[in-house]
Design an enzyme around this catalytic site. Sequence first.
Site, PDB file in Angstrom:
ATOM      1  N   SER A   1       0.726  -1.500  -0.144  1.00 17.79           N
ATOM      2  CA  SER A   1      -0.061  -0.168  -0.204  1.00 17.79           C
ATOM      3  C   SER A   1       0.828   1.135  -0.156  1.00 17.79           C
ATOM      4  O   SER A   1       0.428   2.161  -0.441  1.00 17.79           O
ATOM      5  CB  SER A   1      -0.812   0.012   0.968  1.00 17.79           C
TER       6      SER A   1
ATOM      7  N   THR B   1      -2.825   4.168   3.400  1.00 23.98           N
ATOM      8  CA  THR B   1      -2.120   5.193   3.694  1.00 23.98           C
ATOM      9  C   THR B   1      -1.435   5.541   5.042  1.00 23.98           C
ATOM     10  O   THR B   1      -1.991   5.005   5.837  1.00 23.98           O
ATOM     11  CB  THR B   1      -2.689   6.755   3.339  1.00 23.98           C
TER      12      THR B   1
ATOM     13  N   THR C   1       1.762   7.509   0.431  1.00 25.81           N
ATOM     14  CA  THR C   1       0.889   6.583  -0.111  1.00 25.81           C
ATOM     15  C   THR C   1       1.244   5.834  -1.517  1.00 25.81           C
ATOM     16  O   THR C   1       1.851   6.689  -2.313  1.00 25.81           O
ATOM     17  CB  THR C   1      -0.685   6.791  -0.144  1.00 25.81           C
TER      18      THR C   1
ATOM     19  N   ARG D   1      -4.012   9.601 -11.508  1.00 28.39           N
ATOM     20  CA  ARG D   1      -4.572   9.966 -10.713  1.00 28.39           C
ATOM     21  C   ARG D   1      -3.967  10.403  -9.277  1.00 28.39           C
ATOM     22  O   ARG D   1      -2.982   9.923  -8.909  1.00 28.39           O
ATOM     23  CB  ARG D   1      -5.445   8.981  -9.990  1.00 28.39           C
TER      24      ARG D   1
ATOM     25  N   GLY E   1      -4.524  11.657  -5.175  1.00 28.65           N
ATOM     26  CA  GLY E   1      -5.561  11.582  -4.218  1.00 28.65           C
ATOM     27  C   GLY E   1      -5.327  12.957  -3.047  1.00 28.65           C
ATOM     28  O   GLY E   1      -4.550  13.978  -3.513  1.00 28.65           O
TER      29      GLY E   1
ATOM     30  N   THR F   1      -7.030   9.724   6.060  1.00 25.58           N
ATOM     31  CA  THR F   1      -6.855   8.429   5.035  1.00 25.58           C
ATOM     32  C   THR F   1      -8.211   8.190   4.515  1.00 25.58           C
ATOM     33  O   THR F   1      -9.321   8.777   5.104  1.00 25.58           O
ATOM     34  CB  THR F   1      -6.262   7.505   6.098  1.00 25.58           C
ATOM     35  N   GLY F   2      -8.377   7.254   3.743  1.00 21.58           N
ATOM     36  CA  GLY F   2      -9.632   6.867   2.987  1.00 21.58           C
ATOM     37  C   GLY F   2      -9.682   7.381   1.584  1.00 21.58           C
ATOM     38  O   GLY F   2      -8.650   7.335   1.023  1.00 21.58           O
TER      39      GLY F   2
ATOM     40  N   GLY G   1      -9.592   9.752  -1.088  1.00 21.64           N
ATOM     41  CA  GLY G   1      -9.179  10.984  -1.131  1.00 21.64           C
ATOM     42  C   GLY G   1      -9.808  12.079  -1.706  1.00 21.64           C
ATOM     43  O   GLY G   1      -9.574  13.362  -1.382  1.00 21.64           O
TER      44      GLY G   1
END
Length: 334
Positions: free
Chosen positions: A91, A193, A211, A221, A223, A244-245, A247
């Site tokens: 990750s 992340t 990340t 892309r 985030g 986090t999550g 973006g």
Amino acid sequence: MNRRKFIKNASLTGAGIAIVSTMINCSEDNAKDKQTALNTNVKAKLPLVIATWHVENATAKAMEVLEAGGNALDAVEQGCMIEEANEKGQSVGKGGLPDRDGHVTLDACIMDKNGNCGAVVYLQNITHAVSVARKVMEDTPHVMLAGEGAKQFAISKGFEAEDLLTEASKKVWEEWKVKSEYKPIINIENHDTIGMLAIDKNGDISGACTTSGLAYKMAGRVGDSPIIGSGLFVDNEVGGCVATGLGEEVVKTVGSFLVVELMRQGKSPQEACEEAIGRIVTKPNSNYKDFQVGYIAVNKKGETGSYSIHQWFSMTRFQDGMNEQIQSDFYNKG
């Protein structure tokens, strides 16, 4: 019997109503106090480190730096580097899951006590993106470098180029290509992340975020993670926050900056994280049930907070000799 049914069915005098009202308020207050107790130390002990998710090895490294007399900036960089080198994590950094074309691309940023910051986006073939971000901050007049330019800058600073796509991540990508379906999964989001905040013995705050972004994303892309104010923000007079999550949703509300500004207005880290999540879920036509966002924050006193949309987000905190994972409270309980 649940509380609502009890109140509905009971025949109460005015005094009885007052008693039940007090019981309800106490119950709600106790639930909130339980979360506050997890995230707040009345007399916080420094130094301290917090990070998103379950990353005890990373927080241990950061605390090692702090206890040896290092500053918060060194701590967050070296802590994040642990996860960047963790190939099994798939990750962050080496071994990260690739975009849909099979390229591992990294995003990272870092911010110091003076408000200086650096970031890299769409960086390829360099494991320690967070360290390149620090070099951008310290050795250039810029805040952010992207793509091939970021890579060439890193090489000029002595970083070695290497293939970040491990055999394990390549295998997962090839399996994905069979159907090529893209649907982020809550608490996985096809990525993860590490965001980290530290306060050193001098009371100074720094933060970092790194990340490999959403797996199987469109090429190019980016985030929230490398965006100062979205994925990370630090104000040494107030506190810091990392996100986090998914973006895209953090960027839309400039989440980490919002949390810090709410703390400036007097909210605790916990209250600020909760309100920032509220800004996301209460947006018109929000589809928040389909994605996760989580925040962690610390204020100048060393009080901490964490909150997310859905269950199972966690924060790792190393403080006063304890390196522990703390499950975050969350919004979507229904």
